[in-house]
Design a protein around this motif. Sequence first.
Motif, PDB file in Angstrom:
ATOM      1  N   MET A 186      45.406  13.453 -11.716  1.00 43.33           N
ATOM      2  CA  MET A 186      45.276  14.747 -11.047  1.00 43.33           C
ATOM      3  C   MET A 186      46.135  15.803 -11.732  1.00 43.33           C
ATOM      4  SD  MET A 186      43.658  16.107  -8.446  1.00 43.33           S
ATOM      5  CE  MET A 186      43.418  17.731  -9.132  1.00 43.33           C
ATOM      6  N   MET A 187      47.380  15.467 -12.013  1.00 46.33           N
ATOM      7  CA  MET A 187      48.262  16.413 -12.673  1.00 46.33           C
ATOM      8  C   MET A 187      47.776  16.710 -14.091  1.00 46.33           C
ATOM      9  SD  MET A 187      50.920  18.313 -12.115  1.00 46.33           S
ATOM     10  CE  MET A 187      52.272  17.738 -11.051  1.00 46.33           C
ATOM     11  N   GLN A 188      47.303  15.690 -14.793  1.00 50.17           N
ATOM     12  CA  GLN A 188      46.803  15.902 -16.147  1.00 50.17           C
ATOM     13  C   GLN A 188      45.576  16.810 -16.140  1.00 50.17           C
ATOM     14  OE1 GLN A 188      46.236  12.319 -18.385  1.00 50.17           O
ATOM     15  NE2 GLN A 188      45.743  13.392 -20.271  1.00 50.17           N
ATOM     16  N   ARG A 189      44.667  16.603 -15.186  1.00 48.82           N
ATOM     17  CA  ARG A 189      43.481  17.453 -15.086  1.00 48.82           C
ATOM     18  C   ARG A 189      43.878  18.909 -14.849  1.00 48.82           C
ATOM     19  NH1 ARG A 189      38.021  16.704 -13.617  1.00 48.82           N
ATOM     20  NH2 ARG A 189      38.282  14.749 -14.772  1.00 48.82           N
ATOM     21  N   ALA A 190      44.851  19.112 -13.965  1.00 46.02           N
ATOM     22  CA  ALA A 190      45.298  20.473 -13.665  1.00 46.02           C
ATOM     23  C   ALA A 190      45.936  21.123 -14.892  1.00 46.02           C
ATOM     24  CB  ALA A 190      46.293  20.454 -12.505  1.00 46.02           C
ATOM     25  N   LEU A 191      46.755  20.359 -15.604  1.00 46.06           N
ATOM     26  CA  LEU A 191      47.435  20.903 -16.786  1.00 46.06           C
ATOM     27  C   LEU A 191      46.443  21.243 -17.895  1.00 46.06           C
ATOM     28  CD1 LEU A 191      50.472  18.457 -16.789  1.00 46.06           C
ATOM     29  CD2 LEU A 191      50.586  20.927 -16.375  1.00 46.06           C
ATOM     30  N   GLU A 192      45.462  20.385 -18.091  1.00 44.76           N
ATOM     31  CA  GLU A 192      44.453  20.652 -19.116  1.00 44.76           C
ATOM     32  C   GLU A 192      43.563  21.818 -18.711  1.00 44.76           C
ATOM     33  OE1 GLU A 192      42.563  16.909 -19.631  1.00 44.76           O
ATOM     34  OE2 GLU A 192      44.170  16.086 -20.894  1.00 44.76           O
ATOM     35  N   TYR A 193      43.291  21.911 -17.438  1.00 41.87           N
ATOM     36  CA  TYR A 193      42.508  23.034 -16.923  1.00 41.87           C
ATOM     37  C   TYR A 193      43.242  24.348 -17.177  1.00 41.87           C
ATOM     38  CZ  TYR A 193      40.795  26.277 -13.339  1.00 41.87           C
ATOM     39  OH  TYR A 193      40.324  27.375 -12.676  1.00 41.87           O
ATOM     40  N   THR A 194      44.563  24.346 -16.951  1.00 41.38           N
ATOM     41  CA  THR A 194      45.367  25.546 -17.192  1.00 41.38           C
ATOM     42  C   THR A 194      45.366  25.917 -18.669  1.00 41.38           C
ATOM     43  OG1 THR A 194      46.814  25.037 -15.338  1.00 41.38           O
ATOM     44  CG2 THR A 194      47.669  26.543 -16.991  1.00 41.38           C
ATOM     45  N   LYS A 195      45.521  24.904 -19.526  1.00 44.68           N
ATOM     46  CA  LYS A 195      45.544  25.155 -20.968  1.00 44.68           C
ATOM     47  C   LYS A 195      44.218  25.785 -21.413  1.00 44.68           C
ATOM     48  CE  LYS A 195      47.399  22.006 -23.604  1.00 44.68           C
ATOM     49  NZ  LYS A 195      47.578  20.746 -24.375  1.00 44.68           N
TER      50      LYS A 195
END
Length: 712
Positions: free
Chosen positions: A581-590
């Motif tokens: 979940m955190m990785q998806r959010a971080l990649e989405y932000t990038k």
Amino acid sequence: MKLVKKTRKSPQWNRRVFGRLLVLIIAAIFVVFAGRFIYIAATGQIAGVDLTKRSHKKYEEDTVVRAQRGTIYDSLGNVLAQDTNAYSVYAVLSHDYVGTNKKPLYVTNKKKVAKILSQYLPLSEAKIYKQMTPTNQAVYQVEFGSAGQNLSLSIKRKIEAQKLTGIYFKESPTRLYPNGTFASHVIGLAQTSKSATADGSQDLVGVMGIEKYFNQQLTGEDGYKNLMQDSYGYALSQKQNKVKAAKNGQDVYLTIDSRLQSYLESLLTTVNKKYKPVSMNAVLMNAKTGEILAASQRPTFNASTKKGIGDIWRDTLVEDGYEPGSVLKIATLSAAIDSGNYNPNEYYKSGSVQVGDKKISDWQTSGWGTIPLSQAFARSSNVGMVKLEQEMGSDVWKSYLTKFGFMKKTGIELPGEVSGSLQYTRPLDQATTSFGQGINVNVMQMLQMTSAIANNGTMIQPQILAGVGKRKTIEPIKVGQPIKASTAKEVLQNMEDVVYQDYGTGQVYQIPNYKVAVKTGTAQITAPTGGYLTGANNYIFSVGGIAPADDPKYILYITMKQPQQMTDSAETILSQIFNPMMQRALEYTKKAEKDKQQQVKLPSVLTKATKTAQSELTEAGLKTALVGSGNLVVQQVPSAGSIILPNQRVLLMTNGAMTMPDVTGWSKNDLLKLSQLTGIQVEIKGSGYAYQQSLATNGLLDGVKKVKVQLK
């Protein structure tokens, strides 16, 4: 000739008397009627009824103009809840129901009606015929149970096109939740009220979540039409008509991001099925603004079908208070550092400590020997936290609990938020609060506390509302500065140690290419008979994390209560939600930051020719898909004005019959748009992208209730 003298008994005399009496009676009746007419003409009333008003009413028609309940949108402009109408079909059987010239308005051909209705209702022809042939001949009308309810407009129109005598429909408002199991307790429910309005209809009332909290704003104001007509039903002069337009309810915009929310629901469902916890909560928050981007709980329910709603009615994110356990050590360490009562190089003996008549132990009861206080937080040492509380003193520690907002509602726009409580009378109580026991909190309070660490000591309020009536730019709501910026940075470093030091309890939460800071938690559960439950799984396990640690953007907090099939460690179980979940959010932000300059404001293509609309959207760098084969666009999803990224798919509904598009290669989000646009349930199986659909391309969607799509 002998003359006969008339007497009182003679027939001639009797006739004369009777004649005179009859004339007097007629005259008296005439006088009564004349007096009555004069009275009615003078007063305009009869039996207390105003004849003028009665006559006026005969030649006027009152119609309620129903207001539409506001729509709930996510941050991307996707519909989360909107109004629609449902229809129920019924058959009139009584031969008393006739029109002009005795024209039958009841069912005259039951076999024909049964045959045609069986094509549109999930009932056999024989069953429908039997229901229209009751043993009690006095039955006025019959309905067809649940099979005849919640019919779509397209089904209603198809049945009406058959011109079946005696078949009628009742319309009722209903609420459409196109995403099913999707932040269900947060968005909530609106249901028809138990009491009917003046015109016999029922209003929708919010009974849970956002639907309840903003019920007044979402609820519109009905209008009316008061039209004058002649005896034949034709409208008279417009000047005599009274019309008040309906005022639709205001739309509500949330901070929820459907893409992140859908992923969170998927992760929670997977873990829930595998480990079967009694309950779970998970919330992803923007660390800088406090926007709630995704939030859910287990048990939950499908808002579209209502399946599972009986399992739990409460929104546990705000309505449940619980002991948070070791994640609260973030506040303990912060208070000790900020108040000048923390010496990281001071050594203490771990394992256990005596407080009054009670021995407090570390989770590793043998401890780790004599260790420096700098390791107490990363090891999640209860004894170390008690030492910090004792060095601060109970008054100082309590003041920081207050500064962090505990025992006070955060004010998030969700109904039923609890304030929490604190047990703090004895030294033992004061000591146990240092590691999260003896204090009751809610999920939003824990997010709010953690925000101070992510924002250099400034604490911000969690927000889920992005606007009522129109979308607004979200600005952080600062609710305090409980600690100094230097304190926040030191605590953040300690949270990194939890993940990256070999003695940290959260090494499993490492995410490749990103620096993560977390705190793990294991809270005992109070037993009904007093004390705490025992057993390896009788805890509330939790994790609160910030990422990236060097530039905080997200806070993710997860709790899990009593997993019934605990085949892995608590950290391993929770990492199956936290890490992806955190990785998806971080990649989405990038990606969002990379595409920020390329964002597209979606134009309106409503009423435009289909080819023109497709051309305009293609030129704007967007994909299009048609639902229908008409020449004009009548609906679009996402809605006009939405800010979207290039290459996203825009669905266009045309005039004419709805047809099934080719969904090959579509994402889950695209399929949810299709469900939103058509009102048809799209059952999605698998993960990835669509490759198989149950209804062929260009197949008619009218009358279809469910379409199955397989992803891979």
